[in-house]
Design an enzyme around this catalytic site. Structure first.
Site, PDB file in Angstrom:
ATOM      1  N   PHE A 125       0.861  -1.184   0.000  1.00  0.00           N
ATOM      2  CA  PHE A 125       0.000   0.000   0.000  1.00  0.00           C
ATOM      3  C   PHE A 125       0.898   1.235   0.000  1.00  0.00           C
ATOM      4  O   PHE A 125       1.860   1.304   0.752  1.00  0.00           O
ATOM      5  CB  PHE A 125      -0.888  -0.041   1.252  1.00  0.00           C
ATOM      6  CG  PHE A 125      -2.037   0.914   1.207  1.00  0.00           C
ATOM      7  CD1 PHE A 125      -3.151   0.641   0.435  1.00  0.00           C
ATOM      8  CD2 PHE A 125      -2.003   2.090   1.930  1.00  0.00           C
ATOM      9  CE1 PHE A 125      -4.230   1.528   0.387  1.00  0.00           C
ATOM     10  CE2 PHE A 125      -3.066   2.982   1.893  1.00  0.00           C
ATOM     11  CZ  PHE A 125      -4.180   2.696   1.116  1.00  0.00           C
ATOM     12  N   ASP A 196       1.811  -5.229   8.508  1.00  0.00           N
ATOM     13  CA  ASP A 196       0.600  -4.409   8.392  1.00  0.00           C
ATOM     14  C   ASP A 196      -0.573  -5.386   8.284  1.00  0.00           C
ATOM     15  O   ASP A 196      -0.648  -6.181   7.343  1.00  0.00           O
ATOM     16  CB  ASP A 196       0.727  -3.527   7.130  1.00  0.00           C
ATOM     17  CG  ASP A 196      -0.524  -2.707   6.836  1.00  0.00           C
ATOM     18  OD1 ASP A 196      -1.611  -3.061   7.322  1.00  0.00           O
ATOM     19  OD2 ASP A 196      -0.400  -1.723   6.077  1.00  0.00           O
ATOM     20  N   TYR A 221     -11.231   0.067  10.922  1.00  0.00           N
ATOM     21  CA  TYR A 221     -12.432   0.510  10.190  1.00  0.00           C
ATOM     22  C   TYR A 221     -12.838  -0.437   9.066  1.00  0.00           C
ATOM     23  O   TYR A 221     -13.821  -0.193   8.394  1.00  0.00           O
ATOM     24  CB  TYR A 221     -12.256   1.934   9.643  1.00  0.00           C
ATOM     25  CG  TYR A 221     -10.938   2.222   8.968  1.00  0.00           C
ATOM     26  CD1 TYR A 221     -10.643   1.704   7.717  1.00  0.00           C
ATOM     27  CD2 TYR A 221      -9.974   3.005   9.601  1.00  0.00           C
ATOM     28  CE1 TYR A 221      -9.432   1.952   7.118  1.00  0.00           C
ATOM     29  CE2 TYR A 221      -8.752   3.262   9.014  1.00  0.00           C
ATOM     30  CZ  TYR A 221      -8.486   2.728   7.770  1.00  0.00           C
ATOM     31  OH  TYR A 221      -7.275   2.977   7.178  1.00  0.00           O
ATOM     32  N   LYS A 222     -12.060  -1.510   8.869  1.00  0.00           N
ATOM     33  CA  LYS A 222     -12.424  -2.470   7.817  1.00  0.00           C
ATOM     34  C   LYS A 222     -13.240  -3.606   8.453  1.00  0.00           C
ATOM     35  O   LYS A 222     -14.426  -3.435   8.725  1.00  0.00           O
ATOM     36  CB  LYS A 222     -11.171  -2.978   7.116  1.00  0.00           C
ATOM     37  CG  LYS A 222     -10.372  -1.869   6.405  1.00  0.00           C
ATOM     38  CD  LYS A 222      -9.140  -2.423   5.739  1.00  0.00           C
ATOM     39  CE  LYS A 222      -8.202  -1.352   5.216  1.00  0.00           C
ATOM     40  NZ  LYS A 222      -8.722  -0.628   4.051  1.00  0.00           N
ATOM     41  N   ARG A 369     -12.602  -5.130  -6.733  1.00  0.00           N
ATOM     42  CA  ARG A 369     -12.329  -5.782  -5.445  1.00  0.00           C
ATOM     43  C   ARG A 369     -13.617  -6.026  -4.682  1.00  0.00           C
ATOM     44  O   ARG A 369     -14.447  -5.120  -4.570  1.00  0.00           O
ATOM     45  CB  ARG A 369     -11.515  -4.791  -4.605  1.00  0.00           C
ATOM     46  CG  ARG A 369     -10.167  -5.175  -4.252  1.00  0.00           C
ATOM     47  CD  ARG A 369      -9.430  -4.163  -3.419  1.00  0.00           C
ATOM     48  NE  ARG A 369     -10.148  -3.137  -2.673  1.00  0.00           N
ATOM     49  CZ  ARG A 369      -9.674  -2.556  -1.568  1.00  0.00           C
ATOM     50  NH1 ARG A 369      -8.515  -2.918  -1.074  1.00  0.00           N
ATOM     51  NH2 ARG A 369     -10.354  -1.613  -0.949  1.00  0.00           N
TER      52      ARG A 369
END
Ligand SMILES: Cc1ncc(COP(=O)(O)O)c(C=O)c1O
Length: 410
Positions: A125, A196, A221-222, A369
């Protein structure tokens, strides 16, 4: 071929099925973007209301002590520890993920002063790469950041490597790396390992203790559904605590913040990684969102995730053979909780599906995705989503000009 009735049958015996009611979701929507932003839970909303209307409105400043606000970062760390396979006292919730990575990268580089290389994945990322470079520039010695092909990691591991920073589940492809195997190779070269877990926590079982992970960070938050911009977490193995330093010290990481002493004395344990006043309203949302985890195990979640993703891949293969390249590994051991499809009109495809209530997202240049969060996703949702795929593809809806307009958030 699996029918809709088969899926209804699977839902009727699903041990996680009742949890969907805990989430605020419309029945007509198929939410396949929980790998980006998890939906609101009723318990998160209730907890935020309580904090705002009682602890803040009535308790005012007294709530820092009286309502236990000061202890929220470590208390929430303890709640997350089982999902990481961490021991008590090894996790804290303080900042968002990039800032958490900054703290761990800065701290870790100082532990290997004789080494001059930080390895990270060229497919990582982008934020991880930016912050790796920024912290390397501030290491107080020359540290080169090498963005490598993670499949060739062994070729790059030598006695110059101080730290390896990798994302455990690839945000683009959904590929899951071998946590224990990679960590072992990194340690064999005398380097430190920072993972991560943005796309891992709440999605796949983790065992940082068994894998001897040094450091890790992730967001909430995922798959943990703590809300937009919710603070993330940091993990520091207990043997490194008191050794690694937080390079971004602040008053709330001090052993005695109310001494107002100008000399920084780190607090014991993970409190040393807290910098600023904890974001209490955001932490309340996390606290509430975690309630659902008191009723399930991550193994139950993982088992359902694999069935959901298998079902999606199989149904797409049956109904639209040869249309998509499934870039997510089909082997379970290498798959996170998302399925990524390569398609020449991936952006239009995602937009057309969103208009039909099937919400996924797009990653440049050609990846659509789809995240599968077993806490609220039904088998029948997967079946209905594929039905929409069939209509979008056979009707070439993805070519409609309105779906070519690029939004700022894709
Ligand atoms: C793998 C990965 N790392 C880092 C981040 C950045 O997280 P934050 O915005 O909380 O800093 C994200 C965000 O989605 C991510 O997916």
């Amino acid at each position: 071929m699996t029918t809709r009735e088969d899926c209804v049958g699977l839902d009727s015996v699903d041990s996680l099925g009742a949890l969907r009611d805990e989430f605020v979701l419309r029945d007509s929507q198929v939410y396949l973007d929980g790998n980006s932003l998890g939906p609101l839970t009723r318990s998160a909303a209730a907890r935020v209301r309580r904090v705002v209307e009682h602890e803040w409105a009535e308790g005012l400043v007294i709530s820092w002590g009286g309502a236990g606000w000061m202890g929220a970062p470590t208390r929430l760390g303890e709640r997350l520890a089982p999902l990481l396979g961490a021991r008590a006292g090894e996790v804290v919730v303080a900042d968002t993920l990039t800032i958490s990575l900054a703290k761990l990268i800065g701290g870790a580089l100082a532990l290997r002063p004789e080494r001059h290389v930080l390895l990270t994945d060229a497919a990582n990322f982008h934020s991880d790469v930016y912050i790796s470079r920024a912290m390397a520039r501030r290491a107080g010695r020359e540290v080169r950041v090498a963005t490598i092909d993670r499949n060739r990691l062994e070729e790059y591991l030598d006695d110059e490597v101080a730290l390896v920073v990798l994302t455990h589940v690839d945000f683009r492809t959904g590929e899951m790396l071998d946590l224990a195997g990679v960590t072992e190779k990194v340690h064999a070269a005398g380097a430190l390992m920072l993972w991560d877990f943005a796309h891992s926590i709440g999605a796949v079982p983790l065992d940082v203790t068994g894998a001897h992970v040094d450091f890790a960070a992730g967001c909430t938050y995922k798959y943990l559904n703590a809300g937009p911009g919710a603070p993330g977490f940091l993990y520091v193995r207990s043997s490194w605590q008191g050794v690694i330093e937080n390079p971004l010290p602040g008053w709330l990481g001090h052993a005695r913040p109310f001494d107002f002493d100008l000399e920084y004395v780190p607090a014991p344990g993970m409190q040393a990684f807290v910098t600023s006043s904890p974001p209490i309203v955001a932490l309340a949302a996390l606290d509430g969102a975690l309630e659902v985890w008191d009723r399930v195990t991550i193994d139950q979640v993982r088992a359902k995730s694999l069935v959901l993703t298998d079902l999606f891949i199989d149904l797409l293969g049956e109904r639209l053979p040869g249309v998509f390249e499934v870039v997510t590994p089909t082997e379970h051991a290498r798959r996170g909780s998302q399925v990524s499809l390569r398609f020449h009109h991936a952006y239009g495809l995602v937009q057309a599906l969103i208009e039909r209530g099937v919400i996924g997202d797009f990653r440049d240049p050609d990846i659509a995705r789809f995240g599968f969060a077993p806490l609220y996703l039904r088998y029948v949702d997967v079946f209905d989503a594929v039905e929409h795929f069939v209509q979008v593809v056979t009707g070439e809806e993805y070519l409609a000009p309105r779906f070519a307009v690029r939004h700022a958030v894709t």
